[in-house]
Design an enzyme around this catalytic site. Structure first.
Site, short mmCIF file in Angstrom:
data_model
loop_
_atom_site.label_atom_id
_atom_site.label_comp_id
_atom_site.label_asym_id
_atom_site.label_seq_id
_atom_site.Cartn_x
_atom_site.Cartn_y
_atom_site.Cartn_z
N SER A 76 52.52 56.46 75.05
CA SER A 76 53.80 56.87 75.59
C SER A 76 54.08 55.93 76.67
O SER A 76 53.98 54.83 76.35
CB SER A 76 53.74 58.17 76.12
N ASP A 163 57.67 61.84 65.53
CA ASP A 163 57.84 61.75 67.00
C ASP A 163 59.41 61.75 67.57
O ASP A 163 59.75 60.86 67.28
CB ASP A 163 56.98 60.56 67.77
N HIS A 195 54.36 63.18 69.13
CA HIS A 195 54.03 62.73 70.06
C HIS A 195 52.46 62.28 70.49
O HIS A 195 52.11 61.28 70.62
CB HIS A 195 54.74 62.84 71.39
#
Length: 207
Positions: A76, A163, A195
Site C-alpha cells: 500500500s 483490491d 488489499h
C-alpha cells in the site's frame, strides 16, 4: 501495540539472516496528530527523505552490512514508498518487492474506494469531486510513476485482482511503463484477492 502479526514479515526476513529496518517516518503514527498531519501535501518527499536518512544512518552505524544489497519492500503506502526509493535513489536501493502499491495518485482519483485520500495526500481539502487539471499534475508529481524511467533495479509487484482500496490498475500501469522502458519487472497476480492478499495462505504468505 498491534500484535505479533505486524512484525511477522520482518521477523521472517531476520531469521533468514537479513538486517531489517522498519522506518517510523514523519506522517506515520506514534508522535501525535501534528506529526501525522505534517505529511499531507509532502508525500513522495518528506516520507521518502526520512526513509533514505534512516537507511544511510543504519548503514553508517553497522559497517558489517552490505550497502550494495539494500532492498525496499512494503504494501500500500509502503509500496508507494518503496517504488519512490528505487526511482529516486537507484544507486542506494537495489530492488523492490511491493504489495498492491499506490503508483499514480492522479489515476487513482476515480477508481479507489477512498478518493478523499487522494486529495488529502496532495495537501488539498477532502473532496469527492472531479480533480482540477492542476490537482492531476500535483498528484502525478507526488507519485512513483513520475520517476519510473529512472528505475534501474528489479521490481516485483504482488497484485490483488479484487483490491478496491488500491485498484490493480495501479500496478498494471507501473508494470507496463517498466516493460516499455526495457526494465526488469515481474507482476504476480492473485485473482479474487483484496488489499492485504489474505484470502489464501499463498497470498498471505507472499504478501
Amino acid at each position: 501495540n498491534q500484535g505479533v502479526d505486524l512484525y511477522a514479515g520482518p521477523t521472517l526476513l531476520a531469521l533468514h539472516g537479513m538486517a531489517v529496518l522498519v522506518v517510523n517516518y514523519r506522517g506515520s503514527t506514534g508522535y501525535g496528530q501534528a506529526k501525522l498531519e505534517s505529511l499531507l501535501g509532502k508525500v513522495g518527499r518528506q516520507d521518502v527523505d526520512d526513509c533514505v536518512a534512516a537507511t544511510k544512518a543504519c548503514l553508517a552505524a553497522n559497517p558489517h552490512l552490505d550497502g550494495e544489497a539494500v532492498v525496499a519492500c512494503g504494501g500500500s503506502h509502503g509500496g508507494f514508498l518503496s517504488l519512490h526509493l528505487v526511482g529516486q535513489f537507484p544507486s542506494l536501493f537495489k530492488a523492490a518487492a511491493v504489495r498492491n502499491p499506490v503508483t499514480n495518485i492522479a489515476s487513482m482519483f476515480g477508481t479507489t474506494d477512498i478518493p478523499d485520500w487522494c486529495f488529502t495526500e496532495i495537501g488539498e481539502p477532502v473532496a469527492y469531486a472531479q480533480p482540477t487539471p492542476q490537482q492531476y499534475v500535483t498528484a502525478l508529481e507526488a507519485s512513483p510513476m513520475h520517476h519510473v524511467s529512472k528505475v534501474t533495479s528489479p521490481v516485483l509487484l504482488l497484485v490483488g485482482g479484487a483490491d478496491r482500496r488500491v485498484p490493480p490498475a495501479q500496478s498494471k500501469e507501473y508494470f507496463h511503463a517498466m516493460r516499455e522502458g526495457g526494465q526488469d519487472v515481474e507482476m504476480r497476480w492473485y485473482a479474487d484477492h483484496t488489499h492485504g492478499l489474505g484470502e489464501t495462505p499463498r497470498g498471505e504468505g507472499d504478501g
